[in-house]
Design a protein around this motif. Structure first.
Motif, mmCIF file in Angstrom:
data_model
loop_
_atom_site.group_PDB
_atom_site.id
_atom_site.type_symbol
_atom_site.label_atom_id
_atom_site.label_comp_id
_atom_site.label_asym_id
_atom_site.label_seq_id
_atom_site.Cartn_x
_atom_site.Cartn_y
_atom_site.Cartn_z
ATOM 1 N N GLY A 179 -0.866 -10.347 5.282
ATOM 2 C CA GLY A 179 -0.853 -9.728 3.956
ATOM 3 C C GLY A 179 -1.857 -8.600 3.851
ATOM 4 O O GLY A 179 -1.569 -7.545 3.266
ATOM 5 N N GLY A 180 -3.047 -8.800 4.424
ATOM 6 C CA GLY A 180 -4.060 -7.754 4.381
ATOM 7 C C GLY A 180 -3.635 -6.499 5.122
ATOM 8 O O GLY A 180 -3.865 -5.381 4.657
ATOM 9 N N ILE A 181 -2.991 -6.668 6.258
ATOM 10 C CA ILE A 181 -2.506 -5.514 7.025
ATOM 11 C C ILE A 181 -1.446 -4.760 6.225
ATOM 12 O O ILE A 181 -1.402 -3.524 6.225
ATOM 13 N N HIS A 182 -0.602 -5.487 5.510
ATOM 14 C CA HIS A 182 0.419 -4.841 4.683
ATOM 15 C C HIS A 182 -0.233 -4.010 3.581
ATOM 16 O O HIS A 182 0.227 -2.894 3.271
ATOM 17 N N MET A 183 -1.305 -4.505 3.002
ATOM 18 C CA MET A 183 -2.026 -3.741 1.986
ATOM 19 C C MET A 183 -2.646 -2.484 2.585
ATOM 20 O O MET A 183 -2.625 -1.406 1.974
ATOM 21 N N VAL A 184 -3.210 -2.594 3.783
ATOM 22 C CA VAL A 184 -3.783 -1.429 4.458
ATOM 23 C C VAL A 184 -2.710 -0.370 4.698
ATOM 24 O O VAL A 184 -2.934 0.825 4.469
ATOM 25 N N GLU A 185 -1.541 -0.787 5.143
ATOM 26 C CA GLU A 185 -0.461 0.167 5.397
ATOM 27 C C GLU A 185 -0.046 0.883 4.109
ATOM 28 O O GLU A 185 0.258 2.078 4.117
ATOM 29 N N GLY A 186 -0.044 0.137 2.993
ATOM 30 C CA GLY A 186 0.266 0.768 1.712
ATOM 31 C C GLY A 186 -0.775 1.793 1.310
ATOM 32 O O GLY A 186 -0.446 2.853 0.768
ATOM 33 N N LEU A 187 -2.030 1.503 1.578
ATOM 34 C CA LEU A 187 -3.099 2.462 1.280
ATOM 35 C C LEU A 187 -2.966 3.711 2.135
ATOM 36 O O LEU A 187 -3.030 4.838 1.636
ATOM 37 N N LEU A 188 -2.785 3.534 3.450
ATOM 38 C CA LEU A 188 -2.750 4.676 4.369
ATOM 39 C C LEU A 188 -1.600 5.624 4.057
ATOM 40 O O LEU A 188 -1.671 6.811 4.386
ATOM 41 N N ALA A 189 -0.556 5.127 3.432
ATOM 42 C CA ALA A 189 0.579 5.982 3.083
ATOM 43 C C ALA A 189 0.240 6.966 1.971
ATOM 44 O O ALA A 189 0.905 7.996 1.826
ATOM 45 N N GLU A 190 -0.826 6.684 1.190
ATOM 46 C CA GLU A 190 -1.130 7.534 0.034
ATOM 47 C C GLU A 190 -2.571 8.021 -0.028
ATOM 48 O O GLU A 190 -2.880 8.915 -0.804
ATOM 49 N N ASN A 191 -3.459 7.455 0.772
ATOM 50 C CA ASN A 191 -4.874 7.791 0.694
ATOM 51 C C ASN A 191 -5.173 9.150 1.325
ATOM 52 O O ASN A 191 -4.543 9.556 2.296
ATOM 53 N N HIS A 192 -6.194 9.847 0.748
ATOM 54 C CA HIS A 192 -6.620 11.139 1.299
ATOM 55 C C HIS A 192 -8.132 11.183 1.523
ATOM 56 O O HIS A 192 -8.672 12.235 1.848
ATOM 57 N N ASP A 193 -8.818 10.061 1.350
ATOM 58 C CA ASP A 193 -10.260 10.016 1.556
ATOM 59 C C ASP A 193 -10.541 9.588 2.990
ATOM 60 O O ASP A 193 -10.153 8.501 3.403
#
Length: 223
Positions: A179-193
């Protein structure tokens, strides 16, 4: 009115002199104005730089802030589960895994909470969990973020002992990491920091490695 320096220059020069008279000094008002202008210029430049930098910080409702808050809570449960493992399990490999999870995820919680303070944000927000992630609300199960153990699971883990505890801990942590890896993948798709990206990628890499270790332990104990 001429200054003393001006008068001395006039007295020592004659119309026939070919030499160029030395330049006159800045008059007091002219010098003061130049100093004020320089100070104002530096102030404006500093203020513009500070404002630009502060505007670049992720704000309330941003993907980065939502991830930092939710992942801090997600990690906190993993730390709690792993502390139980350190206190209850007698399996050396499992205890090694639990110790690594406690150290890594507690440190990451500290980093994410430091970001929130630096960004001028509270450690918790008013939005529902996973609101920062596209379609994140659909990933909640009974209000829990992906992979998180339910209250009933946590009660069972606290009550379990021996091999039953080991198997339950490993299964729950396996789901937790996925579940944590899935959350990371969701962040990386939109993060710019870049700092947030660096930490998120480190999280995913570490948890993928730990998932392999979990599977090795499960195989070893015949679960």
């Amino acid at each position: 009115m001429s200054t003393t320096y001006d008068a001395a220059v006039d007295a020592s020069s004659s119309p026939d002199d070919d030499e160029v008279a030395p330049p006159r000094r800045w008059r007091p008002l002219t010098l003061a104005a130049a100093v004020v202008a320089a100070v104002l210029l530096l102030t404006v430049a500093f203020g513009a730089g500070w404002f630009a930098q502060s505007r670049n910080h992720p704000g309330e409702g941003s993907v980065e802030a939502g991830f930092a808050r939710d992942m801090s809570s997600h990690h906190a449960q993993a730390v709690e589960m792993s502390m139980l493992a350190l206190n209850k399990s007698t399996q050396p490999d499992l205890r090694l895994l639990a110790g690594e999870i406690v150290q890594a995820q507690q440190a990451q919680i500290g980093m994410m909470q430091t970001w929130l303070r630096t960004w001028g944000l509270e450690p918790t927000g008013h939005e529902r969990p996973m609101a920062w992630m596209k379609d994140g609300a659909s990933l909640l199960q009974n209000g829990l973020m992906p992979g998180m153990a339910s209250p009933a699971d946590m009660t069972a883990l606290r009550d379990a002992t021996g091999p039953a505890f080991d198997r339950l801990y490993l299964r729950l942590m396996q789901q937790h990491h996925l579940g944590g890896i899935h959350m990371v993948e969701g962040l990386l798709a939109e993060n710019h920091d870049p700092d947030v990206t660096w930490l998120a990628e480190a999280m995913a890499k570490g948890q993928r490695s730990e998932l392999e270790f979990i599977q090795q332990i499960l195989t070893k104990i015949g679960a």
